[in-house]
Motif scaffolding. Structure first.
Motif, PDB file in Angstrom:
ATOM      1  N   UNK A  74      14.216  -5.212   1.555  1.00 32.87           N
ATOM      2  CA  UNK A  74      13.064  -5.781   2.258  1.00 32.87           C
ATOM      3  C   UNK A  74      11.717  -5.517   1.579  1.00 32.87           C
ATOM      4  N   UNK A  75      11.445  -4.279   1.227  1.00 28.16           N
ATOM      5  CA  UNK A  75      10.132  -3.958   0.705  1.00 28.16           C
ATOM      6  C   UNK A  75      10.122  -3.738  -0.794  1.00 28.16           C
ATOM      7  N   UNK A  76      11.266  -3.919  -1.433  1.00 27.06           N
ATOM      8  CA  UNK A  76      11.358  -3.709  -2.875  1.00 27.06           C
ATOM      9  C   UNK A  76      10.788  -2.363  -3.290  1.00 27.06           C
ATOM     10  N   UNK A  77      10.980  -1.413  -2.454  1.00 22.51           N
ATOM     11  CA  UNK A  77      10.549  -0.053  -2.732  1.00 22.51           C
ATOM     12  C   UNK A  77      11.738   0.865  -2.524  1.00 22.51           C
ATOM     13  N   UNK A  78      11.905   1.772  -3.446  1.00 26.06           N
ATOM     14  CA  UNK A  78      12.995   2.731  -3.362  1.00 26.06           C
ATOM     15  C   UNK A  78      12.417   4.130  -3.225  1.00 26.06           C
ATOM     16  N   UNK A  79      13.081   4.933  -2.407  1.00 22.69           N
ATOM     17  CA  UNK A  79      12.635   6.294  -2.162  1.00 22.69           C
ATOM     18  C   UNK A  79      13.707   7.276  -2.618  1.00 22.69           C
ATOM     19  N   UNK A  80      13.264   8.409  -3.076  1.00 25.27           N
ATOM     20  CA  UNK A  80      14.181   9.500  -3.379  1.00 25.27           C
ATOM     21  C   UNK A  80      13.697  10.721  -2.614  1.00 25.27           C
ATOM     22  N   UNK A  81      14.400  11.037  -1.540  1.00 28.81           N
ATOM     23  CA  UNK A  81      14.089  12.220  -0.757  1.00 28.81           C
ATOM     24  C   UNK A  81      14.823  13.397  -1.369  1.00 28.81           C
ATOM     25  N   UNK A  82      14.071  14.384  -1.801  1.00 28.07           N
ATOM     26  CA  UNK A  82      14.659  15.547  -2.472  1.00 28.07           C
ATOM     27  C   UNK A  82      14.451  16.774  -1.593  1.00 28.07           C
ATOM     28  N   UNK A  83      15.533  17.435  -1.257  1.00 27.12           N
ATOM     29  CA  UNK A  83      15.479  18.618  -0.410  1.00 27.12           C
ATOM     30  C   UNK A  83      16.164  19.781  -1.108  1.00 27.12           C
TER      31      UNK A  83
END
Length: 118
Positions: A74-83
């Motif tokens: 949808x938003x052509x944005x990718x996230x990488x959540x790093x914990x």
């Protein structure tokens, strides 16, 4: 052509969390898969995680259970959540995009630095 712009890097203490974002622009209709690589000083660039347009994800063994990739479509944005970040996670993180099912990425971001203090 596809342009990729990363954000979200920085300094975090070991055990902490950080979220990286990558926004795609340009010929985004070509994108089939997006993901993240990282490169630490003196080491080869390694693939960290990918997500395709169907939502299928891949993670390197070293980050499984700690990192989560999401977004695309949808938003052509990718996230990488790093914990649960470890000093070994410190590197320059690069966003990448593929238009095909295999082979190297077609597009790269400029990279964002992640530093993890022990």
């Amino acid at each position: 052509q596809v342009q990729l712009a990363e954000s979200g890097g920085g300094l975090v203490q070991a055990g902490g969390s950080l979220r990286l974002s990558c926004a795609a622009s340009g010929s985004i209709f070509r994108i089939r898969t997006m993901g993240w690589y990282r490169q630490a000083p003196g080491k080869q660039r390694e693939l960290v995680a990918t997500i395709n347009s169907g939502g299928t994800t891949y993670y390197a063994d070293s980050v499984k259970g700690r990192f989560t990739i999401s977004g695309l479509n949808a938003k052509n944005t990718v996230y990488l959540q790093m914990s649960s970040l470890e000093p070994e996670d410190a590197a320059v993180y690069y966003c990448a995009a593929w238009s095909g099912p295999t082979g190297p990425p077609d597009s790269w971001g400029q990279g964002t630095q992640v530093t993890v203090s022990s």
